[in-house]
Design a protein around this motif. Structure first.
Motif, PDB file in Angstrom:
ATOM      1  N   ARG A  52       0.961  -0.753   0.071  1.00 56.03           N
ATOM      2  CA  ARG A  52      -0.105   0.313  -0.114  1.00 56.03           C
ATOM      3  C   ARG A  52       0.809   1.792   0.214  1.00 56.03           C
ATOM      4  NH1 ARG A  52      -3.899  -0.021   5.279  1.00 56.03           N
ATOM      5  NH2 ARG A  52      -4.002  -2.269   4.002  1.00 56.03           N
ATOM      6  N   GLU A  53       2.548   1.236   0.399  1.00 53.67           N
ATOM      7  CA  GLU A  53       2.719   2.807   0.464  1.00 53.67           C
ATOM      8  C   GLU A  53       4.034   2.582  -1.022  1.00 53.67           C
ATOM      9  OE1 GLU A  53       6.013  -1.110   2.133  1.00 53.67           O
ATOM     10  OE2 GLU A  53       3.340  -0.728   2.294  1.00 53.67           O
ATOM     11  N   ASN A  54       3.349   2.174  -1.954  1.00 46.59           N
ATOM     12  CA  ASN A  54       3.459   1.887  -3.382  1.00 46.59           C
ATOM     13  C   ASN A  54       2.438   2.889  -4.203  1.00 46.59           C
ATOM     14  OD1 ASN A  54       5.621   0.105  -2.196  1.00 46.59           O
ATOM     15  ND2 ASN A  54       5.802  -0.020  -4.745  1.00 46.59           N
ATOM     16  N   ILE A  55       1.260   3.616  -3.342  1.00 47.02           N
ATOM     17  CA  ILE A  55      -0.049   4.267  -3.968  1.00 47.02           C
ATOM     18  C   ILE A  55       0.130   4.983  -3.170  1.00 47.02           C
ATOM     19  CG2 ILE A  55      -1.976   4.094  -3.746  1.00 47.02           C
ATOM     20  CD1 ILE A  55      -0.738   1.002  -4.905  1.00 47.02           C
ATOM     21  N   LEU A  56       0.374   6.031  -4.486  1.00 43.13           N
ATOM     22  CA  LEU A  56       0.320   7.933  -4.203  1.00 43.13           C
ATOM     23  C   LEU A  56      -1.263   8.111  -4.586  1.00 43.13           C
ATOM     24  CD1 LEU A  56       3.017   9.911  -5.053  1.00 43.13           C
ATOM     25  CD2 LEU A  56       1.304  11.275  -5.258  1.00 43.13           C
ATOM     26  N   TRP A  57      -1.675   8.504  -3.853  1.00 44.11           N
ATOM     27  CA  TRP A  57      -3.312   9.217  -3.894  1.00 44.11           C
ATOM     28  C   TRP A  57      -2.593  10.479  -3.235  1.00 44.11           C
ATOM     29  CZ3 TRP A  57      -7.741   7.427  -5.777  1.00 44.11           C
ATOM     30  CH2 TRP A  57      -8.932   7.802  -5.378  1.00 44.11           C
ATOM     31  N   LEU A  58      -3.790  12.041  -4.416  1.00 37.91           N
ATOM     32  CA  LEU A  58      -3.891  12.620  -4.253  1.00 37.91           C
ATOM     33  C   LEU A  58      -5.265  13.265  -4.702  1.00 37.91           C
ATOM     34  CD1 LEU A  58      -1.889  14.868  -2.118  1.00 37.91           C
ATOM     35  CD2 LEU A  58      -1.081  15.530  -4.126  1.00 37.91           C
ATOM     36  N   GLY A  59      -5.834  13.514  -3.966  1.00 37.57           N
ATOM     37  CA  GLY A  59      -7.108  14.095  -4.295  1.00 37.57           C
ATOM     38  C   GLY A  59      -7.178  16.283  -4.056  1.00 37.57           C
ATOM     39  N   PHE A  60      -6.739  16.667  -5.083  1.00 38.17           N
ATOM     40  CA  PHE A  60      -6.499  18.036  -5.421  1.00 38.17           C
ATOM     41  C   PHE A  60      -7.420  18.887  -5.350  1.00 38.17           C
ATOM     42  CE2 PHE A  60      -2.877  16.036  -8.114  1.00 38.17           C
ATOM     43  CZ  PHE A  60      -2.154  16.609  -7.101  1.00 38.17           C
ATOM     44  N   ASP A  61      -9.056  18.457  -5.109  1.00 37.82           N
ATOM     45  CA  ASP A  61     -10.358  19.405  -4.759  1.00 37.82           C
ATOM     46  C   ASP A  61     -10.121  19.696  -3.121  1.00 37.82           C
ATOM     47  OD1 ASP A  61     -10.110  16.941  -3.365  1.00 37.82           O
ATOM     48  OD2 ASP A  61     -12.818  16.681  -4.229  1.00 37.82           O
TER      49      ASP A  61
ATOM     50  N   MET B  48       7.998  10.736  -1.584  1.00 35.32           N
ATOM     51  CA  MET B  48       9.816  10.682  -1.660  1.00 35.32           C
ATOM     52  C   MET B  48      10.406  10.075  -0.402  1.00 35.32           C
ATOM     53  SD  MET B  48      11.678  11.786  -5.362  1.00 35.32           S
ATOM     54  CE  MET B  48      13.450  10.933  -4.925  1.00 35.32           C
ATOM     55  N   GLU B  49      10.131  11.651   0.390  1.00 34.22           N
ATOM     56  CA  GLU B  49      10.741  11.468   1.975  1.00 34.22           C
ATOM     57  C   GLU B  49       9.610  10.888   2.731  1.00 34.22           C
ATOM     58  OE1 GLU B  49      10.243  15.953   2.743  1.00 34.22           O
ATOM     59  OE2 GLU B  49      11.738  16.755   1.253  1.00 34.22           O
ATOM     60  N   MET B  50       8.642  10.208   2.272  1.00 34.91           N
ATOM     61  CA  MET B  50       7.944   9.675   3.157  1.00 34.91           C
ATOM     62  C   MET B  50       8.435   8.164   2.869  1.00 34.91           C
ATOM     63  SD  MET B  50       4.509  10.605   2.650  1.00 34.91           S
ATOM     64  CE  MET B  50       3.634   9.329   3.444  1.00 34.91           C
ATOM     65  N   PHE B  51       8.837   7.561   1.998  1.00 38.21           N
ATOM     66  CA  PHE B  51       9.407   6.453   1.686  1.00 38.21           C
ATOM     67  C   PHE B  51      10.366   6.324   0.596  1.00 38.21           C
ATOM     68  CE2 PHE B  51       4.280   6.923   1.492  1.00 38.21           C
ATOM     69  CZ  PHE B  51       4.001   5.733   2.744  1.00 38.21           C
ATOM     70  N   PRO B  52      11.454   6.195   1.801  1.00 36.09           N
ATOM     71  CA  PRO B  52      12.794   7.093   0.618  1.00 36.09           C
ATOM     72  C   PRO B  52      13.476   5.341  -0.383  1.00 36.09           C
ATOM     73  CG  PRO B  52      13.280   6.934   2.579  1.00 36.09           C
ATOM     74  CD  PRO B  52      11.932   6.940   2.971  1.00 36.09           C
ATOM     75  N   ASP B  53      13.096   4.568   0.309  1.00 34.30           N
ATOM     76  CA  ASP B  53      13.626   3.051  -0.103  1.00 34.30           C
ATOM     77  C   ASP B  53      12.785   2.721  -1.334  1.00 34.30           C
ATOM     78  OD1 ASP B  53      15.359   2.784   1.971  1.00 34.30           O
ATOM     79  OD2 ASP B  53      14.142   2.162   3.001  1.00 34.30           O
ATOM     80  N   THR B  54      11.056   3.100  -0.997  1.00 36.27           N
ATOM     81  CA  THR B  54      10.846   2.683  -2.460  1.00 36.27           C
ATOM     82  C   THR B  54      10.732   3.646  -3.985  1.00 36.27           C
ATOM     83  OG1 THR B  54       8.884   2.589  -1.293  1.00 36.27           O
ATOM     84  CG2 THR B  54       8.024   2.740  -3.319  1.00 36.27           C
ATOM     85  N   PRO B  55      11.648   2.349  -4.942  1.00 36.42           N
ATOM     86  CA  PRO B  55      11.711   3.093  -5.847  1.00 36.42           C
ATOM     87  C   PRO B  55      10.993   3.980  -6.881  1.00 36.42           C
ATOM     88  CG  PRO B  55      12.344   0.746  -5.947  1.00 36.42           C
ATOM     89  CD  PRO B  55      11.952   1.554  -4.712  1.00 36.42           C
TER      90      PRO B  55
END
Length: 434
Positions: free
Chosen positions: A64-73, A93-100
């Motif tokens: 689940r840490e490989n999911i980046l969801w952002l709602g711009f509303d 990238m600061e949150m998950f520095p080890d995830t490519p």
């Protein structure tokens, strides 16, 4: 400070996985290495479609840490400028520095609220990540604008309110049963579907008063934000009247010039050119879809009066409060929306008008594949003969012999002039054409 907001929104969405959602008929692709765009009218379920993808990804083993969801509303992101969008990637990238970053699946909801967002998405796609999904509600999400900005990279999956099959799923009604009592439930469900709203949130709302409140809210948001604010229209009262006039003329060839004369006769100030612009905008925000008169001549087709169909019967009903004799209009609108929902990019829908009329001419790659006539019932003999004569005339003109008449509940085969016309009840036609 803004990075903290972005991080909190990403973390909040990750904490909600897996999402409690009801499946839709349309399935977004996974692993296509394309930018997947999901345009569509407000509140039709675009975000849910992305959540369904996330559930499938996590179920297949994606962390689940490989999911980046952002709602711009989110109101805290509304002041974000396009050149600041890189903060989204930096925050992740600061949150998950080890995830490519190439292994991340990115989901951007209502991203069209940020000016020039397309260039950010294209840069991310080219430099960092091939798994990108974006959705939005207004004209900047249209394929014509996307194709110029993203230069052929996106795959588009336009979203609509619920199909009849989806409506039954939301209501817990089986569509695969051969039992007579289940067919009776389908007939009853169709009658409700034909006059009520198919917006998911409204379907799941039990009380009529709350449904109406939701629909009026949708309409006002489309009118004030997607239309007036986005296109900088200040004449709100006139544009509201204009939209209602098109709604009232549903399924009929509509003259914008006639509406202009009507508005002027009331002493209201508006330019005719403005009305022609507004009707384009109204279609751009997905409130209406229009079709031309069928003609082999492109010039004649473009000069014909368009017919307009509303994105949702319930929305139209909430705004106009139509009478019970609108069943036929609703049925034609329902049939059109299903054709529009399932058509391919090479398909085209128009109407036939000669001495008689046929509601829909369905073309694929310039070949007429199907003619469809829609009428609530054909108990009256004059109505029956008129509908049959219209589709036969269209058949002769278009050289198409694949003929259908869709009614509330009649099922039969009519043979005339050596041609076979299949008459189907709407609930069955809708499920067969899902």
């Amino acid at each position: 400070m803004r990075k903290d907001v972005i991080k909190s929104l990403i973390a909040l969405k990750q904490s909600e996985i897996p999402f409690n959602v009801i499946e839709r008929d349309i399935k977004l692709p996974i692993g296509r290495k394309k930018i997947i765009t999901i345009p569509g009218v407000r509140r039709c379920g675009k975000s849910t479609l992305m959540e369904i993808v996330i559930n499938a990804l996590v179920q297949s083993g994606v962390p689940r840490e490989n999911i980046l969801w952002l709602g711009f509303d989110d109101e805290r992101l509304k002041s974000l400028a396009s050149e600041e969008l890189d903060e989204v990637i930096a925050s992740y990238m600061e949150m998950f520095p080890d995830t490519p970053i190439r292994d991340v699946h990115m989901f951007f909801d209502e991203i069209q609220l940020i000016k020039d967002w397309e260039y950010f998405v294209l840069r991310i796609y080219k430099s960092y990540c091939k798994n990108i999904y974006v959705c939005g509600s207004n004209a900047t999400m249209l394929s014509t604008e996307l194709s110029s900005a993203l230069r052929g990279y996106p795959l588009e999956y336009e979203m609509h309110p619920l199909s009849f099959n989806e409506y039954c799923r939301f209501k817990g009604i089986s569509t695969n049963s051969y039992l007579e009592q289940d067919w009776a439930r389908l007939r009853s469900a169709f009658e409700a579907y034909n006059q009520e709203s198919a917006f998911p949130e409204v379907v799941l709302t039990a009380f009529k008063s709350e449904q109406l409140k939701l629909l009026h809210g949708y309409f006002d948001t489309m009118l004030l934000k997607d239309l007036a604010e986005h296109y900088k229209i200040s004449n709100i009262s006139v544009v509201r009247y204009f939209v209602k006039r098109i709604m009232a003329n549903l399924t009929k060839p509509t003259s914008i010039n006639a509406i202009y004369k009507d508005i002027k006769s009331q002493g209201l100030k508006v330019g005719k050119d403005d009305l022609y612009l507004w009707v384009n905008y109204i279609c751009d925000i997905f409130m209406f879809v229009r079709i031309p008169k069928y003609s082999r001549s492109l010039i004649k087709e473009q000069n014909s009066l368009y017919k307009y169909y509303c994105i949702d019967n319930g929305l139209r009903g909430a705004i106009l409060m139509p009478q019970s004799n609108d069943n036929g209009k609703n049925l034609e609108n329902t049939v059109f929306m299903q054709l529009n929902r399932t058509k391919l990019s090479s398909d085209k829908i128009s109407y036939y008008q000669g001495d008689g009329e046929c509601d829909f001419v369905f073309q694929r790659n310039d070949s007429v594949m199907q003619l469809i006539q829609v009428t609530w019932d054909m108990f009256d003999e004059n109505t029956r003969e008129r509908e049959i004569a219209g589709i036969l005339e269209a058949s002769l003109s278009t050289r198409c012999d694949n003929l259908f008449i869709v009614t509330k509940d009649e099922e039969s085969v009519i043979t005339r002039e050596g041609k076979q016309i299949n008459v189907l009840p709407a609930w069955k036609w809708l499920l067969q054409n899902n």
